[in-house]
Write a protein that holds these residues in place. Structure first.
Motif, mmCIF file in Angstrom:
data_model
loop_
_atom_site.group_PDB
_atom_site.id
_atom_site.type_symbol
_atom_site.label_atom_id
_atom_site.label_comp_id
_atom_site.label_asym_id
_atom_site.label_seq_id
_atom_site.Cartn_x
_atom_site.Cartn_y
_atom_site.Cartn_z
ATOM 1 N N GLU A 42 -21.436 -90.241 18.589
ATOM 2 C CA GLU A 42 -21.340 -89.617 19.913
ATOM 3 C C GLU A 42 -19.926 -89.727 20.478
ATOM 4 O OE1 GLU A 42 -24.454 -91.591 22.066
ATOM 5 O OE2 GLU A 42 -26.025 -90.298 21.231
ATOM 6 N N ASN A 43 -19.268 -90.859 20.248
ATOM 7 C CA ASN A 43 -17.889 -91.034 20.725
ATOM 8 C C ASN A 43 -16.925 -90.082 20.012
ATOM 9 O OD1 ASN A 43 -18.477 -92.977 22.647
ATOM 10 N ND2 ASN A 43 -18.170 -94.676 21.223
ATOM 11 N N ILE A 44 -17.139 -89.877 18.707
ATOM 12 C CA ILE A 44 -16.287 -88.939 17.955
ATOM 13 C C ILE A 44 -16.467 -87.529 18.505
ATOM 14 C CG2 ILE A 44 -15.983 -87.825 15.694
ATOM 15 C CD1 ILE A 44 -16.693 -90.602 14.451
ATOM 16 N N ILE A 45 -17.725 -87.125 18.698
ATOM 17 C CA ILE A 45 -18.001 -85.774 19.180
ATOM 18 C C ILE A 45 -17.486 -85.597 20.605
ATOM 19 C CG2 ILE A 45 -19.852 -84.150 19.761
ATOM 20 C CD1 ILE A 45 -21.400 -85.344 17.332
ATOM 21 N N LYS A 46 -17.621 -86.627 21.425
ATOM 22 C CA LYS A 46 -17.100 -86.566 22.803
ATOM 23 C C LYS A 46 -15.585 -86.406 22.793
ATOM 24 C CE LYS A 46 -17.143 -89.199 27.122
ATOM 25 N NZ LYS A 46 -17.560 -90.458 27.775
ATOM 26 N N CYS A 47 -14.921 -87.116 21.896
ATOM 27 C CA CYS A 47 -13.461 -87.018 21.784
ATOM 28 C C CYS A 47 -13.038 -85.615 21.353
ATOM 29 C CB CYS A 47 -12.955 -88.056 20.786
ATOM 30 S SG CYS A 47 -11.198 -87.949 20.431
ATOM 31 N N ILE A 50 -16.143 -80.412 20.639
ATOM 32 C CA ILE A 50 -16.539 -79.187 19.945
ATOM 33 C C ILE A 50 -17.865 -79.470 19.227
ATOM 34 C CG2 ILE A 50 -14.211 -78.254 19.601
ATOM 35 C CD1 ILE A 50 -14.348 -79.406 16.718
ATOM 36 N N PRO A 51 -18.579 -78.434 18.835
ATOM 37 C CA PRO A 51 -19.814 -78.671 18.079
ATOM 38 C C PRO A 51 -19.512 -79.299 16.717
ATOM 39 C CG PRO A 51 -19.726 -76.420 18.918
ATOM 40 C CD PRO A 51 -18.372 -77.017 19.139
#
Length: 197
Positions: A42-47, A50-51
């Motif tokens: 989740e932290n990677i995606i938040k950073c 993008i999808p």
């Protein structure tokens, strides 16, 4: 590497789909909390903002790299029936088979799994250093056995008119059931397997 985020965002702007395939056997063995891995993702995606699709193999199975199970699920069920362009696709991973001291004070890679995964899929492979830092290709080792060198032979079994029992032995997913259903069942043989028993 600080430029990873921008590199990934550039790929997304060029209409690449970003997918993470991760071996996480520690979750299945209860050595790693599922919630810890989920938070990291989740932290990677938040950073990135993008999808991103994430597949995690939590057990030793056909879904664990270098086997193509996670990729097969992406292609068959999780890609909105969009065909993947293998010639433009590539995989970046650090389990690349590099030996100890491939860079100053660097340990050997944990495995060759990422490199073999890309080979099994038929797509290009890069280490993070090659792709994100434009570094040179580092020498690496490959397994001594290369299944792609095996000459495939078309084999149709000889069928008996006498009563016989054929015992198929092999690892899960090796094709025993498919072989029986293709060659024996249409010729009057009865197929029995451990699951139905």
């Amino acid at each position: 590497f600080p430029n990873i985020k921008n590199n990934v965002l550039d790929l997304y702007s060029e209409n690449y789909k970003i997918v993470i395939f991760s071996n996480q056997a520690g979750i299945g063995l209860e050595k790693v909390k599922k919630s810890d891995f989920q938070l990291k993702v989740e932290n990677i995606i938040k950073c990135l903002s993008i999808p991103v699709q994430v597949f995690a193999a939590t057990n030793i199975s056909i879904y664990r790299k270098p086997a193509p199970g996670m990729w097969d699920v992406l292609c068959s069920k999780k890609n909105d029936n969009i065909e993947i362009d293998l010639t433009s696709s590539f995989y970046v991973g650090d389990a690349a088979g590099r030996k100890k001291d491939w860079a100053p004070k660097k340990k050997s890679d944990i495995s060759k799994g990422d490199r073999l995964f890309a080979i099994n899929l038929g797509i290009k492979f890069f280490t993070p250093e090659e792709y994100f830092l434009k570094g040179p290709t580092i020498p690496y080792s490959m397994p001594t056995f290369d299944p792609s060198t095996i000459k495939l032979i078309s084999h149709t079994p000889s069928l008996s008119t006498e009563q016989e029992m054929i015992l198929m032995v092999g690892i899960q997913g090796s094709g025993k059931s498919h072989y029986c259903k293709t060659y024996f069942v249409p010729n009057g043989y009865v197929y029995v397997n451990k699951d139905t028993m």
